[in-house]
Design a protein around this motif. Structure first.
Motif, PDB file in Angstrom:
ATOM      1  N   CYS A 109       0.828  -1.211   0.000  1.00 28.49           N
ATOM      2  CA  CYS A 109       0.000   0.000   0.000  1.00 28.49           C
ATOM      3  C   CYS A 109       0.862   1.261   0.000  1.00 28.49           C
ATOM      4  CB  CYS A 109      -0.966   0.012   1.176  1.00 28.49           C
ATOM      5  SG  CYS A 109      -2.036  -1.426   1.294  1.00 28.49           S
ATOM      6  N   ASP A 138      -4.046  -1.679  -5.509  1.00 27.19           N
ATOM      7  CA  ASP A 138      -4.958  -1.014  -4.582  1.00 27.19           C
ATOM      8  C   ASP A 138      -6.312  -1.684  -4.725  1.00 27.19           C
ATOM      9  OD1 ASP A 138      -3.119   0.793  -3.647  1.00 27.19           O
ATOM     10  OD2 ASP A 138      -3.701   2.379  -5.033  1.00 27.19           O
ATOM     11  N   SER A 157      -5.997   2.609   3.762  1.00 28.46           N
ATOM     12  CA  SER A 157      -5.622   1.997   2.490  1.00 28.46           C
ATOM     13  C   SER A 157      -5.941   0.513   2.547  1.00 28.46           C
ATOM     14  CB  SER A 157      -4.136   2.222   2.198  1.00 28.46           C
ATOM     15  OG  SER A 157      -3.352   1.626   3.207  1.00 28.46           O
TER      16      SER A 157
END
Length: 176
Positions: free
Chosen positions: A32, A56, A65
């Motif tokens: 991330c 992602d 995230s």
């Protein structure tokens, strides 16, 4: 008799299970967007495969995230950062996971919890990421193995500790 033994050995050798193909992919160096030592990921990712990418999962996620390590189109490891209300415990986070049991081991200081397929940890940010979070929210990180990822309790513990430390130095903790 010797010929029979050699024939039997030859037959057994022919029936052995084939070795998996060698690992061709490069282990990711971040999760991330947060740098992580690839040696911490290696024991949790597939022993073989051609290509690994970090994707992602929810690029629109605000205030956290979520990414996955995908090896040969199989999601093998997921990492999540998320803000929760201050006072939320690692035990609450760990017990609330639907796919992986994370409350198998909890540190004496109650800062992190781990199992063979996942882990969760509080992240100590030097400063709150945003004014609205100041004094009201706590950052947590989670890591899970899935699909072809390998369960490994000791490796999971090492990864969650390193990942929580890396996130504490990241833009998520600095408000950027």
């Amino acid at each position: 008799m010797a010929a029979t033994a050699l024939l039997a050995l030859g037959t057994l050798a022919g029936c052995s299970t084939p070795e998996p193909p060698p690992k061709e992919y490069a282990t990711p160096t971040s999760l991330c967007g947060v740098p992580i030592d690839p040696a911490l990921l290696d024991p949790l990712l597939p022993a073989s495969g051609r290509k690994a990418v970090v994707k992602d999962s929810f690029p629109e996620l605000k205030g956290g995230s979520d990414c996955t390590v995908v090896v040969d189109d199989s999601t093998d490891l997921s990492a999540i950062t998320t803000w929760r209300e201050l006072g939320t415990s690692v035990r609450e986070i760990a017990a609330g996971q639907p796919y992986v049991r994370l409350d198998e081991r909890i540190s004496a200081d109650l800062r992190y919890s781990w199992g063979d397929k996942g882990a969760v940890s509080k992240v100590d940010c030097p400063e709150p990421a945003e004014t609205r979070r100041k004094g009201t929210q706590q950052l947590f990180v989670y890591v899970f193995v899935g699909n072809e990822g390998r369960a490994n309790e000791a490796a999971m513990k090492k990864l969650i500790l390193a990942y929580a430390d890396a996130v504490s130095k990241s833009a998520e903790c600095r408000g950027g």
